[in-house]
Motif scaffolding. Sequence first.
Motif, PDB file in Angstrom:
ATOM      1  N   ASP A   1      35.141  22.285  91.056  1.00 17.05           N
ATOM      2  CA  ASP A   1      34.057  22.241  92.049  1.00 17.05           C
ATOM      3  C   ASP A   1      33.289  23.554  92.046  1.00 17.05           C
ATOM      4  O   ASP A   1      32.063  23.580  92.177  1.00 17.05           O
ATOM      5  N   ALA A   2      34.043  24.648  91.937  1.00 16.78           N
ATOM      6  CA  ALA A   2      33.398  25.962  91.981  1.00 16.78           C
ATOM      7  C   ALA A   2      32.574  26.199  90.714  1.00 16.78           C
ATOM      8  O   ALA A   2      31.488  26.778  90.770  1.00 16.78           O
TER       9      ALA A   2
ATOM     10  N   SER B   1      29.402  24.262  91.047  1.00 19.35           N
ATOM     11  CA  SER B   1      28.443  24.748  92.038  1.00 19.35           C
ATOM     12  C   SER B   1      27.986  26.163  91.738  1.00 19.35           C
ATOM     13  O   SER B   1      27.247  26.741  92.532  1.00 19.35           O
TER      14      SER B   1
ATOM     15  N   SER C   1      29.750  28.815  91.902  1.00 12.45           N
ATOM     16  CA  SER C   1      30.320  29.780  92.859  1.00 12.45           C
ATOM     17  C   SER C   1      31.305  30.676  92.114  1.00 12.45           C
ATOM     18  O   SER C   1      32.510  30.475  92.176  1.00 12.45           O
TER      19      SER C   1
ATOM     20  N   SER D   1      33.917  32.548  94.072  1.00 19.13           N
ATOM     21  CA  SER D   1      34.969  31.628  94.526  1.00 19.13           C
ATOM     22  C   SER D   1      35.957  31.355  93.393  1.00 19.13           C
ATOM     23  O   SER D   1      37.155  31.250  93.631  1.00 19.13           O
TER      24      SER D   1
END
Lengths: 1012, 186
Positions: A642-643, A646, A648, A651
């Motif tokens: 997910d990171a 995105s 991130s 993160s």
Amino acid sequence: MSYGRYGRPALKNSVDVQLQTAFTDGNWNTVIRLADKRFKTLKDPYYEAIKIAAESQLDGTIERCTALIAIDELVKSKAVPDYDTVELLEWAARDYLYDTEYAETLGPLRARWVKANPKSKFSVKCLQSCLEYWDLVSAQQIATTLDKAFANSGDRQYMFWSITLTYLLSISPQCSEASKKVYSLLVVKQLERAADITENSEKVESKDRGLLQEEEISLYYRVMLSHGSKEDFVSRMESSKLGPLAQLKEGRKDLFYQALNAYESWSEWDRIYDLCRQALRLGLDGATPTFSVCDYKVWKKFALAASKSRDQETALAEVQSILKEFIALKTNTAMYKKNIALTLLDTAFHQPTAPGSSGNESGLTPRVIQIGLYLDSYFDKLSAFDDVKDFVAELGFEEVKGLMEEVLPKMLEEKSEKSSQVILKSLICKLRYLLTTCTQTLSHNPSVVDGQEHDKPYQCRLCSALITLPCESCLRSVVAEAAQIYQQIVDDSELLAAIPRLDKDPRIDLALVMGNSILKLSGLRPRTSDVAPAPLRDVNPSLFLQAVLVLDTQLKVTPGDVALRLLLAQLYLLLGCASYAYQIWTPLDVKRTIQDSLSPLFFDRISSLSPGLFTGTRPLMEPLRSYYNNSLHSSCPLRIWDAFGSGSYSSILEMTEFDSKLRRSCTLMMSIVEERRATRAFGGKIECEIGDLALTDNIDDTTILLNKTDYGSFVNLESPQGPPIQEFLRIGPELSNERAHLSFLAEQYLDLIHHKPPKDHRPYKPSEASIKERAYTFETLSQLNNSLTSFIHRPTTPAALTSPEATYYTVVSLLSAAVLTALSSTRADPYPAETMSVLTSSIRTAFTGLRTRFTSSSTSSSSPGVDETFYSLSDMHTLSYVRETALAMRHSAAFVQAWNDRELARDRSGKSTLHKDGLAEMKALDAMAAKTVTEVKGHIQKLKEALGQGGWLDKMLDWTFGGEKGEKEEDEKVRKAVEDVVGGREGAEEWVGKVVESWGQGVKGWGLVKME
Amino acid sequence: MANFRQFRPDDLNKFSKCNLDPFTETYELGFYLQYHAKWPSLFQVAEDQHGNIIGYIMGKLESSPDYYKFSEHYLPWHAHITAVTVAPEARRLGIGKMLTEQLEAAADANDAWFVDLFVRSTNHKAIQFYKSMGYSIFRTVKDYYGDHSSDPTKSSRILRHAQAHEERRQEGARSGKWREVRGGPE
Ligand SMILES: CC(C)(COP(=O)(O)OP(=O)(O)OC[C@H]1O[C@@H](n2cnc3c(N)ncnc32)[C@H](O)[C@@H]1OP(=O)(O)O)[C@@H](O)C(=O)NCCC(=O)NCCS
């Protein structure tokens, strides 16, 4: 490739419907038959892969391996594999593919495929798959390939994936030391280049390869901090584009903090001062939201940096001036006002003129006046005490007097509302308690007064009493004072009605002050080493019980109070009332994610206190087990994709680190070991050896296991000069790397000696199997012995264990050596008599020490008031380790004997049987242990009988309230105060019932524990 | 006293002051990490001087899937507050408000049209709190918390707050790209 039902990969579109359907329906035999047929006619190896995938769904071991073999062949062939074939085989092998194997097979296959097809939409899927198996080497290669392929496409994501993965690789154990250096250099270069593009261009567009987004710049800061030099970092922070101030203007606070923390770690105070000053000015000018700069942390660092400045006076004046400007801002919220008020207080403590603790001058210094001003505004807030605590603890004695005797009484006089008065009064009580824990209230006292020697080394400067620490006379007056205010509230209906409108019910604070004071008076002290006696052994039982009673009474009135619950749960564990402690603990609802940091507060050592708790309907450790299983089921950090998706990047780094820490959690080890001990105690079957659990997979002797226990919700009235409250309340030292490793190793030892080959196991070549088993056993014993010995002898270990634990681990370590010695001396060899006798006599000495501690406790004359039952019930921990140690001895002896019997059966010549002296020494240990186990059984029986007798109500009330006879005058003052608050002896009856019942349940549980 | 910053996973070990309070739900690890992974700037915390977390807000950015486009429940691009909590000792100091405003700013920066959230209709404190910041009740949903009862106290409310980009929503409505939603009993 898309995914069909049950996560099965969808087959290529070109595959005929019949085969597709069979595959979707999981008709594996049909799939095998059809795929085989198609392969023969079409010669397309994809059909062979389908066949292999179907075969691997069948039960046979050989069929299961075919996928692995096929994968190996693809790796060896060096050709670019077919994508769908790789997908299919990866799916087929998913259940028995270790991560390391993946990194050697499928990972490189996928990287090879991506290299050949970088622009395919499946490339990203390949990266994702490598990350799922946490194969960073292949993932980094793929990301680099993607970055190259899309370098001019404006898709910045690939570039930062590549950088992030290079960085992760440079700090990963998957990478050799030499490669780590290369990757470190590489990642720094990449980011420097990106930073330079940003620095040198008017405006960075998203197609450029410069730094643009906050996450990208954050990655740059982090990497430079970790891999670059300090000088480079500092000079890059000056940048008017990427520097923290420029970024702060964009509202990017995280970068500002990163820079500030870095400077702090290097003690670059001038830089901190400048950065904070400029940042706060930006806030004043409206160039950045106040949200970005008005944190207390910024103010505190600013004031501290100013106090360290060469021109301290000017610097501090600047702090004051900026503070004043902020005070004048109309937009300040309550929180900022509070931060500013605290900063004013903080700066008062940094003023060069602030008197030290010598203070002969008047106590009304600017520091005291600031504390007064702060409290005047915030005394009724829940956090008031915590806010000023450290400042008060820093005051000199005269200042303390100024605060307590002038400022606060005056403030009290000025409060007209009754409720404000009681709140302030209870705050004063807390401060008085705090002062009993501060050293400036003490003066050294000559050991001879009026020609008479005495044993009170201090004099309390507040009440003039001669004391040992802490000042009991002050504590007693705090109790009396708190009880009196408590009574005043209870007797006043107007006040009672006002309570719901207050920030906090003052009765809770007062009960906590009373409870803490009485606990101190009872003699409860931290047990921070393995020489400390059992928790309540040197505590005055009446006072201890009174403290518990006061707190318990308050919990009934305010059941929602978390701090009271936490405190009581600990106290009941100390008292040996585990089932009641559990009732108090349960409503806190510690579940899911917060278990890692909070469950040690209840579950640490629980199997040694009350194994009976494990016999409840719901397995006690189930929530913890499922938390770790859910969170760590794959070696890939949870949600990491997910990171990536995105962008991130910070993160990603944080999640990776968090994951690594979670795998090394002491709580995780605690939950496994406690459960295993309880399972053994009740004769249950342990399904899997501890070393074979997925959760312990990456733990070896060099792994540092982390204690993350969160004590944040305890009310800690102690001064920062001494130990915090939780250290008074634990059975022994908190979770630690040392204890976690020792418990892990001891369990491995037990696994070894409890190991029984399956009954129907008939090795094909018995003598070969026996040689292998022998080698394995010797190797394991010797490794375990080395590890155990090395952990036991670490200088930090004694402070990490209770005395019974220290004995247990010492004995287990010695046993591993003794067993190894006994097994290696066959009848044919010379017998190492000396080694063996040193080992067994050390075991005997250690064990006797523990046994004496235990038996003396069951026979020694009791202290006035309570009888021995009280001490026994509150020290089941020792009993538990006597039993564990004795059983380890017995099982070790049995293991040696069984080994000998097997050798005899195998080799009738008797040459390989063990030396008789070794056997005899082990037998002697067994006999000694067996005798002690009988004593343990008898002890439990005695406790059962004692609890079965009548008269407990009166007995407990007498224990609690001291039975009046022979009570010291000063204790009477405390007892009366307690009686007032709890409603006298009658008020305590229900409580007595609960305590005695819980003792009974605990002992009942012990009655079910196996003693062999 | 407080500091505000983005959430870090280590903060989960310092959650006790917030999460031992019965009004605050504790989720599985993956849930927190998902927010941190996908919307790091919408997951903010307040910490005290000892590093204890004394407040946090978790939010996300989303819109309904395209196939909802013509449903009256279609939600365009917006921010959603999943959780906000402040430790009892730090309440009424404006921490909740600052956390929410910070989330709104991040939502703005991401072009969200509005911010919404669910709250139990019995949580009067929280409803007061949101209303004080200009949120209004948008819809009342029965059984949001999945307890399958007709108990009105178990229903929950959707509250909404228009963002700077709200005007675009109006535009959207005019140009017929999306229909104005008016739902629920309130
Ligand atoms: C709701 C909650 C987050 C509020 O946090 P907070 O930091 O105390 O709120 P603030 O100080 O920022 O309050 C802002 C405004 O909201 C309103 N408000 C907040 N708490 C209120 C209360 N208990 N009663 C009435 N109004 C309240 C007030 O208007 C307040 O402004 P004021 O203090 O100047 O009068 C907090 O009470 C909490 O954590 N509750 C438990 C968890 C929860 O219910 N979360 C919401 C689930 S969706």
